[in-house]
Design an enzyme around this catalytic site. Structure first.
Site, PDB file in Angstrom:
ATOM      1  N   ASP A  16      83.339  44.776  55.473  1.00 17.67           N
ATOM      2  CA  ASP A  16      84.231  45.637  54.704  1.00 17.67           C
ATOM      3  C   ASP A  16      85.226  46.249  55.685  1.00 17.67           C
ATOM      4  O   ASP A  16      85.073  46.123  56.903  1.00 17.67           O
ATOM      5  CB  ASP A  16      83.422  46.737  53.992  1.00 17.67           C
ATOM      6  CG  ASP A  16      84.300  47.617  53.094  1.00 17.67           C
ATOM      7  OD1 ASP A  16      85.316  47.118  52.584  1.00 17.67           O
ATOM      8  OD2 ASP A  16      83.982  48.800  52.922  1.00 17.67           O
ATOM      9  N   SER A  17      86.219  46.955  55.136  1.00 17.66           N
ATOM     10  CA  SER A  17      87.217  47.579  56.001  1.00 17.66           C
ATOM     11  C   SER A  17      86.665  48.794  56.736  1.00 17.66           C
ATOM     12  O   SER A  17      87.263  49.264  57.702  1.00 17.66           O
ATOM     13  CB  SER A  17      88.438  47.998  55.170  1.00 17.66           C
ATOM     14  OG  SER A  17      88.056  48.929  54.180  1.00 17.66           O
ATOM     15  N   TYR A  39      92.017  48.758  53.492  1.00 19.01           N
ATOM     16  CA  TYR A  39      92.698  47.516  53.133  1.00 19.01           C
ATOM     17  C   TYR A  39      93.552  47.698  51.878  1.00 19.01           C
ATOM     18  O   TYR A  39      94.486  46.948  51.635  1.00 19.01           O
ATOM     19  CB  TYR A  39      91.679  46.406  52.840  1.00 19.01           C
ATOM     20  CG  TYR A  39      91.064  45.730  54.056  1.00 19.01           C
ATOM     21  CD1 TYR A  39      91.374  46.124  55.353  1.00 19.01           C
ATOM     22  CD2 TYR A  39      90.161  44.687  53.875  1.00 19.01           C
ATOM     23  CE1 TYR A  39      90.801  45.508  56.444  1.00 19.01           C
ATOM     24  CE2 TYR A  39      89.576  44.052  54.966  1.00 19.01           C
ATOM     25  CZ  TYR A  39      89.894  44.466  56.251  1.00 19.01           C
ATOM     26  OH  TYR A  39      89.317  43.841  57.331  1.00 19.01           O
ATOM     27  N   GLY A  40      93.198  48.687  51.057  1.00 25.78           N
ATOM     28  CA  GLY A  40      93.783  48.836  49.730  1.00 25.78           C
ATOM     29  C   GLY A  40      95.286  48.944  49.650  1.00 25.78           C
ATOM     30  O   GLY A  40      95.889  48.494  48.689  1.00 25.78           O
ATOM     31  N   CYS A  87      83.896  44.183  49.977  1.00 27.25           N
ATOM     32  CA  CYS A  87      85.160  44.908  49.861  1.00 27.25           C
ATOM     33  C   CYS A  87      85.859  44.379  48.624  1.00 27.25           C
ATOM     34  O   CYS A  87      86.095  43.177  48.504  1.00 27.25           O
ATOM     35  CB  CYS A  87      86.023  44.667  51.099  1.00 27.25           C
ATOM     36  SG  CYS A  87      87.715  45.319  50.975  1.00 27.25           S
ATOM     37  N   ASN A  88      86.175  45.266  47.690  1.00 27.24           N
ATOM     38  CA  ASN A  88      86.815  44.841  46.453  1.00 27.24           C
ATOM     39  C   ASN A  88      88.218  44.293  46.691  1.00 27.24           C
ATOM     40  O   ASN A  88      88.612  43.295  46.086  1.00 27.24           O
ATOM     41  CB  ASN A  88      86.865  46.007  45.471  1.00 27.24           C
ATOM     42  CG  ASN A  88      85.535  46.262  44.812  1.00 27.24           C
ATOM     43  OD1 ASN A  88      85.255  45.782  43.717  1.00 27.24           O
ATOM     44  ND2 ASN A  88      84.683  47.029  45.478  1.00 27.24           N
ATOM     45  N   THR A  89      88.975  44.940  47.569  1.00 21.78           N
ATOM     46  CA  THR A  89      90.339  44.489  47.836  1.00 21.78           C
ATOM     47  C   THR A  89      90.330  43.084  48.440  1.00 21.78           C
ATOM     48  O   THR A  89      91.082  42.205  48.009  1.00 21.78           O
ATOM     49  CB  THR A  89      91.063  45.454  48.789  1.00 21.78           C
ATOM     50  OG1 THR A  89      91.087  46.763  48.214  1.00 21.78           O
ATOM     51  CG2 THR A  89      92.491  44.999  49.044  1.00 21.78           C
ATOM     52  N   GLU A 134      85.594  58.122  53.941  1.00 22.30           N
ATOM     53  CA  GLU A 134      85.535  57.831  55.377  1.00 22.30           C
ATOM     54  C   GLU A 134      85.399  59.108  56.208  1.00 22.30           C
ATOM     55  O   GLU A 134      84.724  59.119  57.228  1.00 22.30           O
ATOM     56  CB  GLU A 134      86.789  57.066  55.820  1.00 22.30           C
ATOM     57  CG  GLU A 134      86.842  55.609  55.389  1.00 22.30           C
ATOM     58  CD  GLU A 134      85.978  54.714  56.253  1.00 22.30           C
ATOM     59  OE1 GLU A 134      85.700  55.064  57.416  1.00 22.30           O
ATOM     60  OE2 GLU A 134      85.559  53.638  55.753  1.00 22.30           O
ATOM     61  N   CYS A 137      85.585  49.831  44.189  1.00 23.32           N
ATOM     62  CA  CYS A 137      85.781  49.885  45.640  1.00 23.32           C
ATOM     63  C   CYS A 137      84.436  50.286  46.228  1.00 23.32           C
ATOM     64  O   CYS A 137      83.787  51.199  45.707  1.00 23.32           O
ATOM     65  CB  CYS A 137      86.856  50.908  46.023  1.00 23.32           C
ATOM     66  SG  CYS A 137      87.021  51.165  47.812  1.00 23.32           S
ATOM     67  N   THR A 138      84.024  49.631  47.289  1.00 21.27           N
ATOM     68  CA  THR A 138      82.697  49.917  47.838  1.00 21.27           C
ATOM     69  C   THR A 138      82.599  51.291  48.484  1.00 21.27           C
ATOM     70  O   THR A 138      81.500  51.752  48.789  1.00 21.27           O
ATOM     71  CB  THR A 138      82.283  48.828  48.854  1.00 21.27           C
ATOM     72  OG1 THR A 138      83.328  48.657  49.828  1.00 21.27           O
ATOM     73  CG2 THR A 138      82.027  47.510  48.139  1.00 21.27           C
ATOM     74  N   HIS A 139      83.726  51.951  48.684  1.00 23.05           N
ATOM     75  CA  HIS A 139      83.688  53.331  49.174  1.00 23.05           C
ATOM     76  C   HIS A 139      83.339  54.311  48.053  1.00 23.05           C
ATOM     77  O   HIS A 139      82.813  55.394  48.312  1.00 23.05           O
ATOM     78  CB  HIS A 139      85.044  53.742  49.762  1.00 23.05           C
ATOM     79  CG  HIS A 139      85.315  53.213  51.130  1.00 23.05           C
ATOM     80  ND1 HIS A 139      85.716  51.919  51.361  1.00 23.05           N
ATOM     81  CD2 HIS A 139      85.242  53.804  52.353  1.00 23.05           C
ATOM     82  CE1 HIS A 139      85.887  51.735  52.665  1.00 23.05           C
ATOM     83  NE2 HIS A 139      85.608  52.862  53.289  1.00 23.05           N
TER      84      HIS A 139
END
Length: 279
Positions: free
Chosen positions: A22-23, A54-55, A85-87, A164, A196-198
């Site tokens: 992921d980012s 990344y979004g 990562c969804n993006t 983050e 989004c995984t965040h």
């Protein structure tokens, strides 16, 4: 009866790790679900912390970054790569599938399927980064299951930096969430995809703002089960026994990343190794 060489290859594949990336720290929510569902598997996780998020990046740049990370994981002899990562799943998955010699799985399809199963009033909302929303990847995936479902999308770009920086439980996060989620509430959707995984890091706060009647879809568990099924079908599952190993890589500030990983995974982890990407 299998030839000796084929048996050797199968046994070797059982021991190979699963690559996840992921980012930043968001994909650790996916990794946590994977570790729970597949406790005997070895994992290698790459957090591209130098390029988070990344979004807001172009599709071309997301594809370059995702390809660089995936190619590195491939050099580590992984048997499967999970794009946590969804993006990247929305914008780079086709390119990754073509360029890599190992199987690749993303988060979009499992999340869409879970939402379709959960909705009662046929209205689904998707929260995501600007890149994921513009790709309409979730809309397309949901419509494949049922064209009559209504899908509302809402970009929430500030959610990633809030996660983050550890602001998930700060008053500022809730104020921002109320601005983003007001249109979602007006849409009448009874099911909301955390695209989004965040975002699962902010799940408690999002649930509080939207209310108890809304079903939140976190694709982590659904994806974990999809990975488990894939490994079983292709006879790639690790042999039961010891707890699987975990190795972490980060493209920037591995010490900070390691602290976040230990907190989100709720387990002791070895310090992440710094690995800068070559684009």
């Amino acid at each position: 009866m299998f030839p000796v060489l084929q048996i050797t290859i199968i046994l070797s594949m059982h021991k190979q790790a699963i690559g996840v990336f992921d980012s930043g720290i968001g994909g650790l929510t996916i990794l946590r679900a994977l570790r729970k569902a597949l406790p005997h598997e070895n994992f290698i996780y790459f957090g591209d912390t130098a390029n988070v998020p990344y979004g807001g990046k172009s599709k071309a740049m997301v594809t370059r970054l995702a390809t660089a990370v995936a190619q590195f994981l491939q050099t580590q002899q992984v048997k499967l790569i999970v794009v946590a990562c969804n993006t990247a799943s929305a914008q780079a998955l086709p390119a990754l599938s073509k360029s890599l010699s190992v199987p690749v799985m993303g988060v979009i399809a499992p999340g869409a399927q879970a939402a379709v199963s959960a909705t009662k009033n046929h209205k689904i909302a998707v929260l995501g980064t600007q890149g994921t929303i513009e790709s309409r990847a979730y809309v397309k995936a949901i419509k494949k299951h049922n064209k009559k479902l209504r899908v509302f999308q809402q970009a929430c770009p500030l959610f990633v930096p809030l996660a983050e920086e550890g602001f998930a439980h700060k008053p500022a996060a809730e104020l921002i969430a109320r601005e983003y989620l007001a249109p979602v509430q007006k849409s009448g959707a009874d099911t909301v995809i955390l695209g989004c995984t965040h975002y699962p890091i902010l799940k408690e706060m999002i649930a509080r703002v939207l209310g108890r009647k809304i079903s939140l879809v976190d694709s982590a568990e659904t994806l974990a089960q999809a990975v488990k099924s894939f490994l079983k079908t292709h006879r790639m599952t690790a042999v039961a026994g010891r707890r699987g190993s975990l190795k972490l890589y980060a493209s920037d500030d591995p010490q900070k990343f390691s602290r976040s990983a230990q907190k989100l995974l709720n387990e002791k982890v070895a310090r992440a190794t710094l690995k800068k990407l070559t684009l």
